[in-house]
Design a protein around this motif. Structure first.
Motif, PDB file in Angstrom:
ATOM      1  N   GLU A  90       0.820  -1.199   0.000  1.00 22.75           N
ATOM      2  CA  GLU A  90       0.000   0.000   0.000  1.00 22.75           C
ATOM      3  C   GLU A  90       0.856   1.252   0.000  1.00 22.75           C
ATOM      4  O   GLU A  90       0.647   2.186  -0.728  1.00 22.75           O
ATOM      5  CB  GLU A  90      -0.883  -0.005   1.260  1.00 22.75           C
ATOM      6  CG  GLU A  90      -1.598   1.283   1.575  1.00 22.75           C
ATOM      7  CD  GLU A  90      -2.980   1.327   0.933  1.00 22.75           C
ATOM      8  OE1 GLU A  90      -3.532   0.252   0.687  1.00 22.75           O
ATOM      9  OE2 GLU A  90      -3.481   2.439   0.684  1.00 22.75           O
ATOM     10  N   GLU A  91       1.891   1.234   0.891  1.00 25.31           N
ATOM     11  CA  GLU A  91       2.595   2.472   1.166  1.00 25.31           C
ATOM     12  C   GLU A  91       3.919   2.169   1.859  1.00 25.31           C
ATOM     13  O   GLU A  91       4.048   1.224   2.633  1.00 25.31           O
ATOM     14  CB  GLU A  91       1.707   3.279   2.130  1.00 25.31           C
ATOM     15  CG  GLU A  91       2.112   4.685   2.342  1.00 25.31           C
ATOM     16  CD  GLU A  91       1.199   5.386   3.358  1.00 25.31           C
ATOM     17  OE1 GLU A  91       1.325   6.583   3.509  1.00 25.31           O
ATOM     18  OE2 GLU A  91       0.351   4.684   3.992  1.00 25.31           O
ATOM     19  N   LEU A  92       4.928   2.996   1.576  1.00 28.64           N
ATOM     20  CA  LEU A  92       6.208   2.908   2.299  1.00 28.64           C
ATOM     21  C   LEU A  92       6.333   4.157   3.163  1.00 28.64           C
ATOM     22  O   LEU A  92       6.185   5.270   2.676  1.00 28.64           O
ATOM     23  CB  LEU A  92       7.375   2.859   1.319  1.00 28.64           C
ATOM     24  CG  LEU A  92       7.374   1.704   0.308  1.00 28.64           C
ATOM     25  CD1 LEU A  92       8.663   1.723  -0.523  1.00 28.64           C
ATOM     26  CD2 LEU A  92       7.241   0.369   1.020  1.00 28.64           C
ATOM     27  N   ILE A  93       6.616   3.963   4.448  1.00 28.95           N
ATOM     28  CA  ILE A  93       6.695   5.112   5.362  1.00 28.95           C
ATOM     29  C   ILE A  93       8.075   5.158   5.988  1.00 28.95           C
ATOM     30  O   ILE A  93       8.563   4.167   6.540  1.00 28.95           O
ATOM     31  CB  ILE A  93       5.635   5.004   6.471  1.00 28.95           C
ATOM     32  CG1 ILE A  93       4.230   5.017   5.851  1.00 28.95           C
ATOM     33  CG2 ILE A  93       5.783   6.126   7.481  1.00 28.95           C
ATOM     34  CD1 ILE A  93       3.113   4.780   6.842  1.00 28.95           C
ATOM     35  N   ARG A  94       8.709   6.303   5.906  1.00 24.78           N
ATOM     36  CA  ARG A  94      10.009   6.485   6.524  1.00 24.78           C
ATOM     37  C   ARG A  94       9.804   6.707   8.016  1.00 24.78           C
ATOM     38  O   ARG A  94       8.969   7.507   8.436  1.00 24.78           O
ATOM     39  CB  ARG A  94      10.704   7.713   5.910  1.00 24.78           C
ATOM     40  CG  ARG A  94      12.169   7.740   6.206  1.00 24.78           C
ATOM     41  CD  ARG A  94      12.926   8.844   5.506  1.00 24.78           C
ATOM     42  NE  ARG A  94      14.060   9.123   6.350  1.00 24.78           N
ATOM     43  CZ  ARG A  94      14.193  10.207   7.104  1.00 24.78           C
ATOM     44  NH1 ARG A  94      13.300  11.157   7.052  1.00 24.78           N
ATOM     45  NH2 ARG A  94      15.246  10.340   7.904  1.00 24.78           N
ATOM     46  N   VAL A  95      10.546   5.971   8.838  1.00 22.42           N
ATOM     47  CA  VAL A  95      10.464   6.149  10.282  1.00 22.42           C
ATOM     48  C   VAL A  95      11.519   7.170  10.670  1.00 22.42           C
ATOM     49  O   VAL A  95      12.707   6.982  10.411  1.00 22.42           O
ATOM     50  CB  VAL A  95      10.688   4.811  11.012  1.00 22.42           C
ATOM     51  CG1 VAL A  95      10.667   5.013  12.515  1.00 22.42           C
ATOM     52  CG2 VAL A  95       9.607   3.812  10.594  1.00 22.42           C
ATOM     53  N   THR A  96      11.088   8.261  11.303  1.00 20.84           N
ATOM     54  CA  THR A  96      12.004   9.384  11.526  1.00 20.84           C
ATOM     55  C   THR A  96      12.824   9.246  12.795  1.00 20.84           C
ATOM     56  O   THR A  96      13.891   9.816  12.905  1.00 20.84           O
ATOM     57  CB  THR A  96      11.220  10.704  11.608  1.00 20.84           C
ATOM     58  OG1 THR A  96      10.255  10.582  12.660  1.00 20.84           O
ATOM     59  CG2 THR A  96      10.488  10.990  10.299  1.00 20.84           C
ATOM     60  N   LYS A  97      12.336   8.503  13.764  1.00 24.49           N
ATOM     61  CA  LYS A  97      13.069   8.344  15.009  1.00 24.49           C
ATOM     62  C   LYS A  97      14.286   7.453  14.776  1.00 24.49           C
ATOM     63  O   LYS A  97      14.248   6.547  13.943  1.00 24.49           O
ATOM     64  CB  LYS A  97      12.190   7.661  16.069  1.00 24.49           C
ATOM     65  CG  LYS A  97      10.915   8.398  16.383  1.00 24.49           C
ATOM     66  CD  LYS A  97      11.153   9.526  17.344  1.00 24.49           C
ATOM     67  CE  LYS A  97       9.830  10.150  17.774  1.00 24.49           C
ATOM     68  NZ  LYS A  97      10.002  11.544  18.195  1.00 24.49           N
TER      69      LYS A  97
END
Lengths: 341, 341, 341, 341
Positions: free
Chosen positions: B60-67
C-alpha cells in the motif's frame, strides 16, 4: 534550640522565657502544641548558653536541633503546618487538603484574567495563579504587565472572591505586590535571592517558595528558614522540576523529593506539573502522580487558549483538559485520605 | 522503514515482500495489525532503496520512520505492546495490567527464596525477582550465589509456579540463566553493554531492560532496539532512578519519563521504587505515584527481614509493608483503568 | 588491611606472611617500597582477624585501610604508580611523563590504520588508539571490523613498532583482543560491567579504564579495584567527560576530578578531550588544560580526514591540528615538570 | 539585527540611522569597528521591519542575528571585548591579559582588608575581591558587614589604589555599592535575578557576572544580554562551578565551557577555582588549567589565615600558596600568548 515548657506552665512563665531569650540577643518563636507550648530559639551563630534558660520556672527541657534548618524541621515542630489563604480565609493549604492554585502563566489582559477567575471559581478552585511581574530568560521577551497587571488581579479578586497567588521579583515592588496578593510566590530563579527572602519574611502574607533548579532538599529548607525566621510561619514549598541531563521534558519533575521532605519538615508541599514537564500532554499524568506521592496540592497553568498564550502556552492545559483532570483527581483523592479543594 | 500492506493483501504477497527485503540484505519484521499487516524493515545504515519494494503487489505504502529507534517507536507499531510471562504464561505485562514483580534483591539462601516465593504466591503475585548474579560496586562485597542461586530459583519456581525474573551480567552465563529465568533482567549498569544486549536479542525470553543511571529516553529506547532487532519483541522497560545532583535519595526516580516514553514508544514501562529511592520508608508513596503516572507495573524489593538482607536491606520493605501497599494500590487501580496483578 | 614489614625483614619472613594470609582465605599483594615491603590484604568482607598476623616475625605494623577502595588508595600504596607499555616496553605511563595515545576512533580500513601508525610514529607517538569492536548507541550503526580489525592492528604494530590500545567489550573476545593489544581499553559504558572487569583482572595486560558517564570518583576507583585485585596492577584511569545538564558540548569534561583523584589514589590519570568535548575545535584547548591540571597523558582522536571518518569524525583533529597541539604541549610541559612522550 | 554601515559613511548618516531606530521604538547600539561602524538593534519582540532602514543613506547591509543573545554574540560584534577597570583604569580585562582578582571571601574586619589590599598590591595584583554583602545558605550564618564593609573597602582603595570588586545582592543597595565598587559582582545565585540585572544594566560600572549553578551557556549569555542591553557593555563572565552528581568537589568546575563561550561570544571569561573546587589543595592546579583552557583571568580567594576565615576558609589559599601559584602562572602565560596582570 527548642525550649519545651511544662504542661502546666503559666503564661507568665512563658512570657519570662520569651523575654529572657530576647535579652540574650536571640529570637523566640512560640509554638503552641496540643498539650504544651514549646519555644523555638533562632538567631544564634554558635551554641546557645543553656544555663540562663534551663533554670527558669516552667521549663521542662532544652533540646538541641541537629538540622541546619530549625523552624522548618520536625525536630522543632513535629506537627504538620496548615494555614488558610485568600479572601475570608477561603482556602486551606496543608495535609488533609489537596489544594489547586490554577490559572494562566501571566496576566496578559483584563479579559483573560476576569474570565479565568470566573471559570476557576465556577469549578470550585479558590486560588488563582497569574504573574504581573514575569522572570524571562530573554530581556527581549514579554516581561509582564507590572503594576497594571496587579490592578487587574485586584479587580478579579473583587469580582469573584478568588484568592490571588502572584510572584514578587524585586524588593522594591514588595508593598505593591503584598497589597494585591493573598499568597506571594517566590520563583525558582529567586529561591536563593536572600534579599528577597528577608523581605517576604517581614510581610504578613503566606509565601509559596518554589524549589531552585539545582537546589538540594537542605538548601530549599534553608531558604524557607529565611522566611520562617522573619517570622513568617505561613510558607508552602513548591516542587517545579530540577535541572538534570534528561532532555525528555523541560525540567525533571522530582516527585521523589516529597516523602523525604515530609519526613524532615512540617511544611506543606505543592507540585507544579506545568513547569515540571513543560508539555501540556504530560501534565495530567504528573498531576495525578503528585497527588499519589503525597503532595498537598498543585500549582497548575490553565489557559482558555493555550496556543495564544504570551508565555508558557505549550505547558498550559485548557478548560476541557482541566475538567478531565479534576474529575480523575476527585476519584483518587478519597483513597489517598485527602479532600480536593 | 515501514511497509504497509493493503488490507486484502494475501499471505503470498506478504511472503514475497519479506523475501525481497531479505534479498536486499535487510531484516523484515512482520507486524500484524487489526486491519492490515505492516512490515518493519531494519538493518539499513543509509536510506533504503524504495523502488524494488513499492512496486511489489499488495504494498500500500512505504513510510520512513524518523526516530533513530525504529522497532521501539509508535511510528512503526502504533499499538501498545503486551506479552505474557512465566509458567503457563500466568502473568501479563502491558497496558491494562499493573504487574508486580516482587522479591528480595539477591538469592541469599534456599530458605529465603522458597519462603518468599510462597509468600508472594499467596498474595497473588505472579512474578518474583531475585538475583543469582549480583552487580556490586565493590569487588569485596557479596557477589551473589551464582549457579547455585539459579538452582534455588528453579526449585522455587517448580514448588510454587511463580515466574522468575533474574539478572544476566555476562554473555557466558546466558544459557544457564535463560534455562531458569522466565524474564531476563538487564541491569542499569549494563544498559549499554551492547554485547549483552545482542546476546539477549537472540534468546527466546522476555527481557526487562532497566534504564541506565544517566541514560536519556532516546538512549534507553536505542538499547531496547538492540534487543527488538534480534528479533526479540518481548521487551519491557524499567525506570529505576537516575543520577542527579539530588542527595535526598539514592537516585532520582524519574517518574516524569513515563508520559514521554508512552508518547513515542509502545513498550511497557515498569518502575523500581526500591532502587529509585534507596529508602524503605519512601517506597510505598513512590509505588503509588508510579501507578498514577501511568506505569505498567513495579519491580519491588520485598524481604521478610530487611534488616538481615545481604544486599539492599535499607530499601526493601517487609511483608507487612507490602500488604499495606497492595491494599492501597488495589483501591487506586480501578480509578486509573488498570487491573492489579 | 596493610601489613607493613620491618625494614630488615627477610624474604622468608615475607613469604611466611604471604602464606598465612592465603591460609586465611584472603589475597596478599606484595608492595615493595624504597625502604621496606608492605603487603596489602584484600578479599575480606568483614574486618580481618589481626592476631594470626601481628605476631608473625618481621611484621612491623598492621594498618586498617579506611577507604572502600584498597589497592587503588594511597593509604595502601603511597607512591605514584607508573608502568611501561607496548613493544619493547617503549612507552611509559605515570607521573613525570605526559603520554599521548593517538589515533582514529575505529579501525576503518587497513590503509587508514597503517597510515596513521606511520604518521604517529614519525611524530614520536608510541601508542595508537583504534577500536576493532565499537560500542555504538544504535544497533544499525557501524559496529567495528571485529576480528579483521584486530588483524590490521597487529600488522600496524609489526610494521611500525607502535603500541596498540584497543577496546574489549565482551568477555568472549578477551583472548583475541589480548593477543593484539598492548593495553586494553574498557569503555565508559562498561565501567561497571563487572564481568568484564573481572575478566581483564586476570589478563596480563595493562588496562585503560574510562570513567563512566555518571560515575563518582569512588565508583570509578572501585571499578579499578576490581582489576587491581585480580591482581592486575597496571591500571590507568581516563576521564572522558560526564553527563550533566550542560549542552554546550557532547559531555562535560571534568578536569576538576584530577586533583582529588591524585590526592586519594596512586593510579595514573589520562584525559580524553575528544569524547570530552565532542567537537574538534575545542579539543586543543582542553588538551592543554588537561596537562596543566595534572593529567598524565591524553587519549586523543586523530584522523587524516575527519570529515570522512566512519565514527566520531566531528571530534577528531587532523594531522595539522595535531602538530600544532604537539608544539604547544611541548612548550608547556617543562614548566609543569613533565616530559611529553 | 545588525546594521552594517558603509566604510565611508558620515557621522551624520550614522546619526540618522540611530535616530530612525529610536523612532521605531527600538534601541540602537553603535559598535565602531576597525574599518566601519555597525549598529546593533535590540528591543524588538518580533522581526524588525527592514524597509525604513535599508533605504537610509550610508547603510551597507542589514544582517539578521540568529542567536537568542544579540549584543553578547559574535554575530553582532566579531571582535573580543576588552575594557579597563579600577582607579586610573589600572587593570585590563580581556584577551591578551590574564587578570587576577584576588582577596578574601568577605570583608571581615578593617585590619584584614587593609592588610590584604597591601599584600596584593605588592604582588602586582590590581583588583581585590571581598564581599560586604554575603549570600549565605543559612539565615543564621554571618551575613557580611554591609555598609560598614563598604566603608572599609573604600578606605583600602584609597590607601593602596587597588580596584574593588564586590557583590551587589539587592537593588536597594545599588547606589551604595556602585559608589565603592570598581566592578560589581553578580553572584551565581542571582544570575537570573532579572530585577538585579536590569539594575546593574543602568549603572555605569563594569559587571562580573557569575554563572548560575545550573545555567546553560545560552542562559548565561542571556543574563549578560540583560546587562548589555541596558546599555552597559563592560561585562565579564565568571565560571565558578556547576551543580552535578559529582561529589569529589563542592561544585564541578566546568572549564570546558570556555572554548564554546569564546566561539559564540566576544565577552571575557574569568574562572573562580576557589568556589569551583571548594578545597584549597585543588585550587592551584585548576587555576593553571583555567589559564591553559583560554580563560582571561581568575577570581580567587586569598586569605592570610584561611583557618580563621569567617566564610569560605576551606577553599582560600594563603599568601605562600598564592606566591607559588603566581610563579607557575608567570612561567606558563607567555607560552599561551597572554600577559599576567
Amino acid at each position: 534550640m527548642l525550649i519545651v515548657m511544662q504542661a502546666q506552665a503559666s503564661s507568665e512563665q512563658i512570657d519570662r522565657v520569651l523575654e529572657t531569650v530576647r535579652r540574650m540577643g536571640l529570637t523566640p518563636h512560640p509554638l503552641p502544641g496540643p498539650t504544651r507550648t514549646a519555644i523555638g530559639v533562632t538567631g544564634n551563630t554558635a551554641a546557645v548558653d543553656r544555663r540562663p534558660l534551663e533554670m527558669l520556672p516552667g521549663v521542662e527541657e532544652l533540646i538541641r536541633v541537629t538540622k541546619p534548618f530549625k523552624l522548618a524541621s520536625r525536630e522543632m515542630k513535629p506537627h504538620d503546618t496548615a494555614f488558610r489563604v485568600g479572601p475570608n480565609q477561603g482556602a486551606r493549604i496543608g495535609p488533609g487538603s489537596f489544594t489547586l492554585i490554577a490559572g494562566p502563566c501571566s496576566v496578559e489582559s483584563r479579559d483573560l484574567i476576569l474570565g479565568v477567575a470566573e471559570a476557576m471559581t465556577q469549578r470550585g478552585v479558590k486560588l488563582m495563579r497569574a504573574g504581573a511581574f514575569k522572570p524571562r530568560t530573554s530581556p527581549y521577551a514579554f516581561q509582564g504587565m507590572g503594576e497594571e497587571g496587579l490592578r487587574i488581579l485586584e479587580e478579579a479578586r473583587a469580582a469573584t472572591g478568588i484568592g490571588i497567588v502572584t510572584e514578587l521579583m524585586d524588593t522594591q515592588d514588595a508593598q505593591a505586590v503584598a497589597q494585591v496578593a493573598d499568597m506571594i510566590q517566590i520563583g525558582a530563579r529567586n529561591m536563593q535571592n536572600f534579599a528577597l527572602l528577608k523581605c517576604v519574611a517581614r510581610l504578613n502574607k503566606p509565601v509559596l517558595l518554589k524549589r531552585g533548579l539545582a537546589a538540594t532538599l537542605e538548601e530549599w529548607l534553608m531558604a524557607a528558614e529565611y522566611i520562617l525566621s522573619g517570622p513568617n510561619y505561613n510558607v508552602a514549598l513548591c516542587e517545579r522540576g530540577v535541572r538534570t541531563f534528561s532532555d525528555h521534558s523541560r525540567n525533571t519533575l522530582d516527585l521523589s523529593v516529597i516523602p523525604p521532605l515530609k519526613a524532615v519538615s512540617h511544611l506543606p508541599v505543592l507540585v507544579d506539573p506545568s513547569h515540571g514537564t513543560g508539555k501540556r500532554a504530560f501534565v495530567p499524568a504528573m498531576a495525578r502522580a503528585a497527588l499519589a506521592a503525597g503532595a498537598d496540592g498543585l500549582l497548575i497553568e490553565v489557559h482558555p487558549h493555550p496556543e495564544k498564550a504570551l508565555s508558557d502556552g505549550p505547558q498550559s492545559i485548557d478548560y476541557q483538559e482541566f475538567d478531565a483532570l479534576l474529575e480523575s483527581l476527585r476519584k483518587l483523592a478519597p483513597h489517598l485520605g485527602v479532600e480536593l479543594t
